[in-house]
Design a protein around this motif. Structure first.
Motif, short mmCIF file in Angstrom:
data_model
loop_
_atom_site.label_atom_id
_atom_site.label_comp_id
_atom_site.label_asym_id
_atom_site.label_seq_id
_atom_site.Cartn_x
_atom_site.Cartn_y
_atom_site.Cartn_z
N ASN A 239 80.68 -1.28 -12.56
CA ASN A 239 80.21 -2.61 -12.18
C ASN A 239 78.76 -2.46 -11.71
O ASN A 239 78.49 -1.83 -10.69
N PHE A 240 77.82 -3.03 -12.47
CA PHE A 240 76.40 -2.88 -12.17
C PHE A 240 75.93 -3.81 -11.05
O PHE A 240 74.76 -3.76 -10.65
N LEU A 241 76.81 -4.70 -10.57
CA LEU A 241 76.52 -5.60 -9.44
C LEU A 241 75.41 -6.60 -9.75
O LEU A 241 74.78 -7.15 -8.84
N ILE A 242 75.16 -6.80 -11.05
CA ILE A 242 74.14 -7.76 -11.46
C ILE A 242 74.38 -8.09 -12.93
O ILE A 242 74.99 -7.30 -13.66
N HIS A 243 73.95 -9.25 -13.36
CA HIS A 243 74.11 -9.61 -14.76
C HIS A 243 73.21 -8.74 -15.64
O HIS A 243 72.02 -8.58 -15.36
N MET A 244 73.81 -8.17 -16.68
CA MET A 244 73.09 -7.25 -17.57
C MET A 244 72.72 -7.95 -18.87
O MET A 244 73.47 -8.79 -19.39
N THR B 162 83.05 17.13 -15.78
CA THR B 162 82.29 16.37 -16.78
C THR B 162 81.33 15.41 -16.09
O THR B 162 81.70 14.74 -15.13
N ARG B 163 80.12 15.36 -16.61
CA ARG B 163 79.09 14.48 -16.05
C ARG B 163 78.87 13.29 -16.97
O ARG B 163 78.66 13.46 -18.18
N LEU B 164 78.95 12.10 -16.40
CA LEU B 164 78.62 10.87 -17.12
C LEU B 164 77.23 10.41 -16.71
O LEU B 164 76.91 10.36 -15.51
N TYR B 165 76.42 10.10 -17.70
CA TYR B 165 75.10 9.53 -17.41
C TYR B 165 74.86 8.36 -18.36
O TYR B 165 74.98 8.50 -19.58
N ILE B 166 74.55 7.21 -17.78
CA ILE B 166 74.20 6.02 -18.56
C ILE B 166 72.71 5.78 -18.38
O ILE B 166 72.22 5.61 -17.25
N GLU B 167 71.99 5.79 -19.48
CA GLU B 167 70.54 5.58 -19.43
C GLU B 167 70.22 4.20 -18.84
O GLU B 167 71.06 3.30 -18.87
N PRO B 168 68.99 4.03 -18.32
CA PRO B 168 68.61 2.73 -17.77
C PRO B 168 68.82 1.60 -18.78
O PRO B 168 68.36 1.67 -19.92
N LEU B 169 69.56 0.57 -18.34
CA LEU B 169 69.86 -0.58 -19.18
C LEU B 169 69.14 -1.81 -18.63
O LEU B 169 68.99 -1.99 -17.42
N LYS B 170 68.74 -2.68 -19.53
CA LYS B 170 67.99 -3.88 -19.15
C LYS B 170 68.92 -4.88 -18.46
O LYS B 170 70.03 -5.15 -18.93
N THR B 171 68.46 -5.41 -17.34
CA THR B 171 69.19 -6.50 -16.66
C THR B 171 68.53 -7.83 -17.03
O THR B 171 67.55 -7.87 -17.77
N ARG B 172 69.07 -8.91 -16.47
CA ARG B 172 68.49 -10.22 -16.75
C ARG B 172 67.29 -10.53 -15.86
O ARG B 172 66.65 -11.56 -16.02
N ILE B 173 67.03 -9.62 -14.92
CA ILE B 173 65.83 -9.77 -14.09
C ILE B 173 64.71 -8.99 -14.75
O ILE B 173 64.83 -7.77 -14.95
#
Length: 442
Positions: free
Chosen positions: A42-47, A94-105
């Motif tokens: 949950n990114f806590l913001i609209h993506m 195991t390591r999970l990494y999610i690259e920076p994703l664009k938000t609506r801001i």
């Protein structure tokens, strides 16, 4: 003062922005005994991002482990990922990494990181039926397990120590693989003897799961490699002046060294067969002694073996060796004595131009020829077979030496014939009789 407050406020905003860009609510849940996990982010913001499969990366602590993954958006702010390690063993950190994703801001991107380990039930998945006499005997488990259980409950009929396996990663770092354990005998095992491993007790994996495990397995200590046959055989007479020396073993070999007095050569090992290819012809009428040393795939060292063979007697006959190794040459022998050596050029690589290898006898000859196909000719030709000849450096239509071809002597250059300097070609033409033996090798 106002400027000071402005800088502090700006720093607070930047720090808050950075912290928030990495703040998420992550829930990791294992779904079944196979180690499939569901990761809810949950990114806590609209993506704004949607196609994110190539932005999601899993890295196992164990080199070479592939993670199968699938992802979907539950809503504008929540990403659900399913992941499982491919094959066995499983249960590595195991390591999970999610690259920076664009938000609506505008200008705000969010990334995510997490570490997890699947909880896999421990059990034995493999034991080699044959092991080196000095070890290791390799135990492969379904998941990394702790040493204490193995030390306490593993029983054998020999004393041993335990060590985890080691894997070399892409960055050159060694990784201790606790899913693979090496049993190292304190004393060498008896070659060819069967041994047993018994386990009846508890194993604990690295998530803390402890499980009752039972297994009983047998393995055999590797035998010392033995030579089954050689070609030529020990004491064989009238062996041809050129040919490979072949050694057959009773087990697959890792390495074999062949030494033959007065000779150099290359040895190639394929399974249970080692082939020694000499760099030059053997001398007629001479007896050679070969010494063989080697080590099997299990690291067992053979007892050195010697045998001898005798080369055919050529008397006082003239014969020809064509050596097409790196520096190509022709050697003329009278019996066992080399009487003339010539720098030559054989055929270029490729089926259309290669010089034939093997044994031949000298055929007819002539003072010159012209090839309309190649637009060149030569002097003092002597036939090997078919259109394959010994001859001089190529000439043009006016009979002039083609200088660029002359400069190639010693390396492959022809369409299959053996080219020589003019003086060597004339000597060959005048002195090597019809019917003389020719051996061509590379």
């Amino acid at each position: 003062m106002r400027k000071y407050y402005f800088l502090i406020s700006l720093m607070i905003i930047v720090i808050s922005w950075m912290v928030f860009s990495k703040t998420n609510r992550i829930i990791i849940e294992q779904l079944d005994d196979t180690g499939t996990v569901k990761i809810t982010v949950n990114f806590l913001i609209h993506m704004a991002a949607r196609n994110v499969e190539d932005k999601i990366h899993f890295t196992s602590e164990r080199p070479g482990v592939k993670i199968i993954k699938n992802a979907r958006w539950l809503n504008d702010s929540t990403l659900e990922i399913f992941a499982v390690e491919e094959g066995l063993p499983r249960g590595f950190l195991t390591r999970l990494y999610i690259e920076p994703l664009k938000t609506r801001i505008p200008g705000l991107y969010k990334s995510a990181k997490a570490l997890y380990r699947a909880n896999i039930s421990p059990f034995l998945i493999g034991l080699s039926p044959v092991a080196p006499t000095r070890g290791p005997i390799v135990l492969n488990f379904s998941t990394p397990i702790k040493k204490e259980g193995l030390t306490k409950y593993l029983e054998t009929d020999f004393k041993f120590t335990l060590k985890p396996g080691m894997n070399l990663g892409l960055e050159g770092r060694f990784f201790k693989d606790y899913s693979k354990w090496y049993i190292l005998p304190e004393k060498g095992l008896e070659p060819g003897k069967s041994y047993r491993l018994d386990f009846d007790g508890y194993m604990e994996n690295f998530t803390g799961m402890s499980k009752k495990v039972e297994f009983s397995r047998a393995f055999k200590a590797a035998t010392v490699p033995q030579v089954v046959s050689t070609s030529p055989s020990d004491g064989q007479k009238d062996v041809p002046v050129y040919g490979p020396v072949i050694i057959n073993f009773d087990v697959d070999m890792a390495e074999v060294a062949v030494k033959i007095g007065g000779m150099t050569g290359d040895t190639v090992v394929q399974g249970r067969t080692a082939t020694y290819k000499p760099h030059a012809a053997f001398l007629p009428g001479r007896t050679y002694e070969a010494e063989i040393c080697g080590k099997s795939l299990f690291g067992e060292v053979m007892k050195p073996l010697s045998f001898n063979f005798s080369i055919m007697d050529m008397g006082d006959k003239l014969w020809v060796e064509v050596n097409l190794r790196r520096l190509q040459k022709v050697v003329i022998y009278r019996g066992a004595r080399a009487i003339r050596t010539m720098l030559v050029s054989g055929g270029l690589p490729g089926l259309e131009n290669e010089t034939p290898l093997g044994y031949f006898t000298i055929k007819d000859r002539g003072e010159s020829f012209w090839s309309e196909k190649y637009k060149e000719g030569a002097l003092y030709w002597v036939r090997i077979k078919g259109d394959f000849l010994f001859h001089s450096i190529p000439r043009d239509l006016e009979g002039n030496i083609i200088e660029e071809e002359y400069k190639k002597l010693g390396i492959p250059a022809s369409h299959g014939c053996i080219r020589m300097r003019d003086e060597d070609a004339r000597w060959f033409y005048e002195n090597v009789p019809e019917g003389a033996m020719v051996v061509i090798h590379d």
